[in-house]
Motif scaffolding. Structure first.
Motif, PDB file in Angstrom:
ATOM      1  N   PHE A 281     -26.157  29.930 -26.726  1.00 57.71           N
ATOM      2  CA  PHE A 281     -25.161  30.616 -27.553  1.00 57.71           C
ATOM      3  C   PHE A 281     -25.063  32.102 -27.202  1.00 57.71           C
ATOM      4  CE2 PHE A 281     -23.194  32.404 -31.288  1.00 57.71           C
ATOM      5  CZ  PHE A 281     -22.340  31.401 -31.709  1.00 57.71           C
ATOM      6  N   GLY A 282     -26.219  32.741 -27.011  1.00 59.73           N
ATOM      7  CA  GLY A 282     -26.218  34.177 -26.735  1.00 59.73           C
ATOM      8  C   GLY A 282     -25.652  34.523 -25.377  1.00 59.73           C
ATOM      9  N   SER A 283     -26.078  33.795 -24.340  1.00 64.15           N
ATOM     10  CA  SER A 283     -25.597  34.108 -22.985  1.00 64.15           C
ATOM     11  C   SER A 283     -24.111  33.819 -22.854  1.00 64.15           C
ATOM     12  CB  SER A 283     -26.379  33.293 -21.952  1.00 64.15           C
ATOM     13  OG  SER A 283     -26.220  31.896 -22.170  1.00 64.15           O
ATOM     14  N   TRP A 284     -23.622  32.750 -23.515  1.00 68.80           N
ATOM     15  CA  TRP A 284     -22.178  32.468 -23.480  1.00 68.80           C
ATOM     16  C   TRP A 284     -21.399  33.614 -24.113  1.00 68.80           C
ATOM     17  CZ3 TRP A 284     -19.268  28.407 -21.491  1.00 68.80           C
ATOM     18  CH2 TRP A 284     -17.927  28.385 -21.866  1.00 68.80           C
ATOM     19  N   PHE A 285     -21.863  34.090 -25.252  1.00 73.05           N
ATOM     20  CA  PHE A 285     -21.173  35.181 -25.938  1.00 73.05           C
ATOM     21  C   PHE A 285     -21.156  36.446 -25.091  1.00 73.05           C
ATOM     22  CE2 PHE A 285     -20.918  38.799 -28.820  1.00 73.05           C
ATOM     23  CZ  PHE A 285     -19.848  38.441 -29.635  1.00 73.05           C
ATOM     24  N   MET A 286     -22.255  36.716 -24.384  1.00 71.99           N
ATOM     25  CA  MET A 286     -22.362  37.947 -23.598  1.00 71.99           C
ATOM     26  C   MET A 286     -21.303  38.032 -22.505  1.00 71.99           C
ATOM     27  SD  MET A 286     -24.710  39.934 -24.796  1.00 71.99           S
ATOM     28  CE  MET A 286     -25.131  41.006 -23.424  1.00 71.99           C
ATOM     29  N   PHE A 287     -21.005  36.887 -21.862  1.00 73.76           N
ATOM     30  CA  PHE A 287     -20.014  36.973 -20.789  1.00 73.76           C
ATOM     31  C   PHE A 287     -18.596  36.666 -21.267  1.00 73.76           C
ATOM     32  CE2 PHE A 287     -20.894  32.364 -20.294  1.00 73.76           C
ATOM     33  CZ  PHE A 287     -19.613  31.884 -20.196  1.00 73.76           C
ATOM     34  N   SER A 288     -18.447  35.898 -22.361  1.00 73.58           N
ATOM     35  CA  SER A 288     -17.100  35.515 -22.781  1.00 73.58           C
ATOM     36  C   SER A 288     -16.469  36.516 -23.744  1.00 73.58           C
ATOM     37  CB  SER A 288     -17.127  34.131 -23.451  1.00 73.58           C
ATOM     38  OG  SER A 288     -17.926  34.162 -24.620  1.00 73.58           O
ATOM     39  N   PHE A 289     -17.287  37.235 -24.517  1.00 72.42           N
ATOM     40  CA  PHE A 289     -16.719  38.175 -25.489  1.00 72.42           C
ATOM     41  C   PHE A 289     -15.905  39.288 -24.815  1.00 72.42           C
ATOM     42  CE2 PHE A 289     -16.993  42.031 -28.120  1.00 72.42           C
ATOM     43  CZ  PHE A 289     -16.334  41.588 -29.249  1.00 72.42           C
ATOM     44  N   PRO A 290     -16.429  39.937 -23.741  1.00 77.36           N
ATOM     45  CA  PRO A 290     -15.580  40.957 -23.078  1.00 77.36           C
ATOM     46  C   PRO A 290     -14.266  40.388 -22.574  1.00 77.36           C
ATOM     47  CG  PRO A 290     -17.861  41.147 -22.357  1.00 77.36           C
ATOM     48  CD  PRO A 290     -17.767  39.875 -23.129  1.00 77.36           C
ATOM     49  N   ALA A 291     -14.332  39.180 -21.990  1.00 76.97           N
ATOM     50  CA  ALA A 291     -13.097  38.568 -21.486  1.00 76.97           C
ATOM     51  C   ALA A 291     -12.111  38.293 -22.617  1.00 76.97           C
ATOM     52  CB  ALA A 291     -13.428  37.273 -20.740  1.00 76.97           C
ATOM     53  N   ALA A 292     -12.607  37.737 -23.717  1.00 79.95           N
ATOM     54  CA  ALA A 292     -11.719  37.431 -24.852  1.00 79.95           C
ATOM     55  C   ALA A 292     -11.152  38.703 -25.464  1.00 79.95           C
ATOM     56  CB  ALA A 292     -12.488  36.631 -25.912  1.00 79.95           C
ATOM     57  N   LEU A 293     -11.967  39.752 -25.547  1.00 82.67           N
ATOM     58  CA  LEU A 293     -11.486  41.017 -26.112  1.00 82.67           C
ATOM     59  C   LEU A 293     -10.379  41.614 -25.260  1.00 82.67           C
ATOM     60  CD1 LEU A 293     -11.898  43.126 -28.341  1.00 82.67           C
ATOM     61  CD2 LEU A 293     -13.586  44.251 -26.859  1.00 82.67           C
ATOM     62  N   ILE A 294     -10.562  41.583 -23.948  1.00 80.35           N
ATOM     63  CA  ILE A 294      -9.530  42.119 -23.047  1.00 80.35           C
ATOM     64  C   ILE A 294      -8.252  41.293 -23.146  1.00 80.35           C
ATOM     65  CG2 ILE A 294      -8.939  42.530 -20.625  1.00 80.35           C
ATOM     66  CD1 ILE A 294     -11.904  43.094 -20.126  1.00 80.35           C
ATOM     67  N   GLY A 334     -32.885  35.634 -23.671  1.00 76.98           N
ATOM     68  CA  GLY A 334     -33.039  35.784 -22.221  1.00 76.98           C
ATOM     69  C   GLY A 334     -33.756  37.050 -21.823  1.00 76.98           C
ATOM     70  N   PHE A 335     -33.335  38.196 -22.361  1.00 76.16           N
ATOM     71  CA  PHE A 335     -33.951  39.460 -21.974  1.00 76.16           C
ATOM     72  C   PHE A 335     -35.227  39.740 -22.762  1.00 76.16           C
ATOM     73  CE2 PHE A 335     -30.540  40.153 -25.000  1.00 76.16           C
ATOM     74  CZ  PHE A 335     -31.133  40.907 -25.994  1.00 76.16           C
ATOM     75  N   VAL A 336     -35.428  39.069 -23.894  1.00 78.74           N
ATOM     76  CA  VAL A 336     -36.672  39.157 -24.670  1.00 78.74           C
ATOM     77  C   VAL A 336     -37.013  37.756 -25.173  1.00 78.74           C
ATOM     78  CG1 VAL A 336     -36.364  41.556 -25.421  1.00 78.74           C
ATOM     79  CG2 VAL A 336     -35.405  39.691 -26.799  1.00 78.74           C
ATOM     80  N   SER A 337     -38.235  37.603 -25.648  1.00 78.52           N
ATOM     81  CA  SER A 337     -38.639  36.313 -26.199  1.00 78.52           C
ATOM     82  C   SER A 337     -37.975  36.103 -27.548  1.00 78.52           C
ATOM     83  CB  SER A 337     -40.161  36.251 -26.352  1.00 78.52           C
ATOM     84  OG  SER A 337     -40.779  36.362 -25.082  1.00 78.52           O
ATOM     85  N   GLY A 338     -37.395  34.935 -27.745  1.00 79.37           N
ATOM     86  CA  GLY A 338     -36.745  34.615 -29.006  1.00 79.37           C
ATOM     87  C   GLY A 338     -37.677  33.861 -29.926  1.00 79.37           C
ATOM     88  N   TRP A 339     -37.141  33.451 -31.089  1.00 77.12           N
ATOM     89  CA  TRP A 339     -37.984  32.756 -32.058  1.00 77.12           C
ATOM     90  C   TRP A 339     -38.409  31.376 -31.569  1.00 77.12           C
ATOM     91  CZ3 TRP A 339     -35.993  28.149 -33.582  1.00 77.12           C
ATOM     92  CH2 TRP A 339     -34.614  27.984 -33.556  1.00 77.12           C
TER      93      TRP A 339
END
Length: 562
Positions: A281-294, A334-339
């Protein structure tokens, strides 16, 4: 002529029979597992694209045909129809049910209107932002259906207010009345004669501003031949309709759960490449949110140029909504350990579906209001409580047909894998490896964007994923390089009213013609594909190391179809 009328009436039945019989020589003549799986794939594809049968009914065909052909046992193919994805879908529908039941979506939309004001440009941006935000968590169809009536009411109120202001100004300029002395003719229900000025009627005009407004409107309508007071009012209505339709689709791009195509891609990808833990969920949001915003901002600019917004239950729903979002993001960022590291003994067991189901169960547990009854003595007493959502309300929202459709897609993917059809397709498509990667991505994106205009988004992505995955493997390209743009482009159904449900909803209000949607949608489609191509060539590349063929993707062998 009567014969042709019968054909027209029974065209879907004839199409089903025709498709089954015409393709039948494929498994009979070749007698291979690949051919039998291809027969099933073609039949399902034809039924999905033409909707000769309901999509969910067609999705059940693999569970019938694969065991008959000996491709997959019945008990194994049945497991494809209820996977981890379905638990995720149930949790998300629980959230959507509570949001709509307690009108949290109205609160968000109206708050946005209060923030941006009534200027049409900023009002459309406000509605686009709120609609896109809601579409991140609700289905595109339900978002458009919920927001469009509010947008229509706001626009009509603004148009009505402008008409009254113009009528008042015209009356004042012609000397009929002095509106400055008639601002408020009554206080607490009593008329104040001191603030009322008697005027003489002017020939050709009336002291009744309402009559003047009606006369103006009739004259305008007779001159324009439409139901709108001015051409600008018509353009505002068109603009608002398309803003709601497009933003409800664009918002769904940003989260895995935002639209069915993203969910289908995620499940297909995780099933085919189980060793890749890069997509969540997090990695998808990271790359798709900028595209959707633009895409959202450029679409707003384009449409502006082309055509000229707590109660206890709301608070609890909002808190659970925020909790679900935070748990999704923090599970394995991804960049830190999650729960999920807390359960290191069972890696990969807890998924986004675990979070969705946990929060979904809370909607059935947390009290919303007390249920009371009147005793024989006339006393009102509480004897039970009602939760945020009930099972009946959940069932009314749960798209079981979509769940079955996904199961059919997963079953098709399993069948293609088991029969060897995926490898055979990949080997046949391997000559495309001589083309530049960017050209392959552009071709697949344009193909998906074109097909999704005439077929449902879910059917399009379900049909093409089993083909595009082996293509990427055959040309030794990171599968995400082709699958991500294709998945995003599946949502770009902007051209026609029938392309997706949000388009049909706004088209039904009567403000738009098909040519309006074609002109506007073509521009949004071009913007969307261009932004996706830009994203897959720039900021998305380092996120998934797209220029490197991953270890989790299999290397294609040299198997060929006999």
């Amino acid at each position: 002529m009567k014969f042709f009328s019968y054909i027209l009436v029974y065209r879907r039945f004839l199409l089903v029979v025709f498709a089954v019989l015409v393709l039948l020589p494929l498994p009979i003549v070749l007698r291979t597992k690949e051919a039998e799986c291809a027969y099933t794939l073609f039949v399902v594809a034809i039924f999905w694209l033409t909707e000769a049968l309901p999509l969910s009914v067609t999705a059940l065909l693999p569970s019938l045909m694969f065991p008959m052909f000996g491709i997959i046992p019945s008990n194994k193919v049945a497991s494809a129809y209820f996977k981890d994805f379905h638990l995720l879908l149930i949790g998300v529908i629980c959230l959507a049910t509570s949001i709509e039941k307690w009108n949290l979506h109205k609160r968000i939309a109206l708050k946005m209107v209060m923030m941006v004001g009534v200027d049409p440009a900023w009002l459309t941006l406000g509605f686009m932002s709120s609609t896109a935000f809601l579409s991140m968590w609700l289905s595109n169809t339900s978002t458009a259906a919920m927001v469009m009536p509010m947008a229509e009411a706001v626009v009509q109120q603004i148009i009505k207010a402008e008409a009254e202001v113009e009528a008042t100004q015209m009356t004042y300029f012609n000397g009929s009345t002095n509106p400055g002395l008639e601002i408020d003719e009554s206080i607490n229900g009593h008329e104040t004669n001191e603030r009322k000025e008697k005027t003489k009627p002017v020939p050709g005009y009336s002291n009744n501003t309402g009559k003047i407004s009606s006369k103006m409107e009739l004259e305008m309508n007779s001159g324009m031949g439409t139901k709108y007071r001015t051409k600008r009012d018509h353009m505002i209505c068109k603009l608002m309709c398309l803003c709601i339709a497009y933003s409800s689709t664009i918002g769904g791009l940003t989260t895995i759960t935002g639209t069915s195509t993203n969910l289908i891609f995620a499940e297909h990808f995780n099933t085919r490449y189980p060793d890749c833990h890069c997509l969540n969920f997090g990695s998808w949001f990271m790359f798709s949110f900028p595209a959707a915003l633009i895409i959202l901002l450029l679409s707003w600019i384009w449409l502006q140029w082309l055509f000229l917004g707590f109660k206890y239950q709301e608070i609890v729903t909002l808190v659970l909504f925020i909790a679900m979002t935070l748990l999704w993001f923090s599970r394995d960022p991804g960049f830190v350990s999650g729960w999920s590291a807390l359960f290191s003994e069972y890696p990969g067991f807890a998924t986004d579906a675990t979070v969705a189901l946990l929060i979904g169960l809370l909607f059935f547990l947390i009290p919303a209001k007390r249920v009371t009854k009147t005793t024989s003595t006339g006393e009102i007493v509480a004897f039970d409580y009602s939760p945020l959502i009930t099972w009946k309300e959940f069932q009314s929202f749960m798209p079981w047909d979509i769940a079955i459709l996904f199961g059919g897609g997963f079953a098709l993917a399993d069948g293609c894998e088991e029969s060897g059809l995926s490898k055979w397709i990949g080997n046949k498509l391997s000559p495309l490896g001589s083309l530049p990667v960017w050209l392959i991505i552009l071709i697949s994106s344009l193909m998906v964007t074109s097909l999704t205009e005439v077929a449902s988004n879910a059917a399009t992505i379900t049909l093409l994923l089993p083909i595009l995955s082996p293509l990427a493997e055959a040309i030794h390209v990171n599968p995400l390089f082709i699958l991500i743009p294709s998945t995003l482009c599946t949502s770009f159904a902007f051209l026609l009213p029938v392309a997706n449900p949000p388009n049909a909803i706004v088209f039904s209000y009567g403000h738009l013609k098909v040519i309006d949607m074609v002109k506007a949608g073509l521009g949004v489609n071009i913007v969307g594909v261009a932004v996706v191509m830009l994203g897959i060539s720039t900021w998305i590349v380092p996120m998934f190391d797209l220029y490197t063929y991953p270890s989790w993707a299999p290397a294609m062998g040299n198997e060929t179809m006999p």
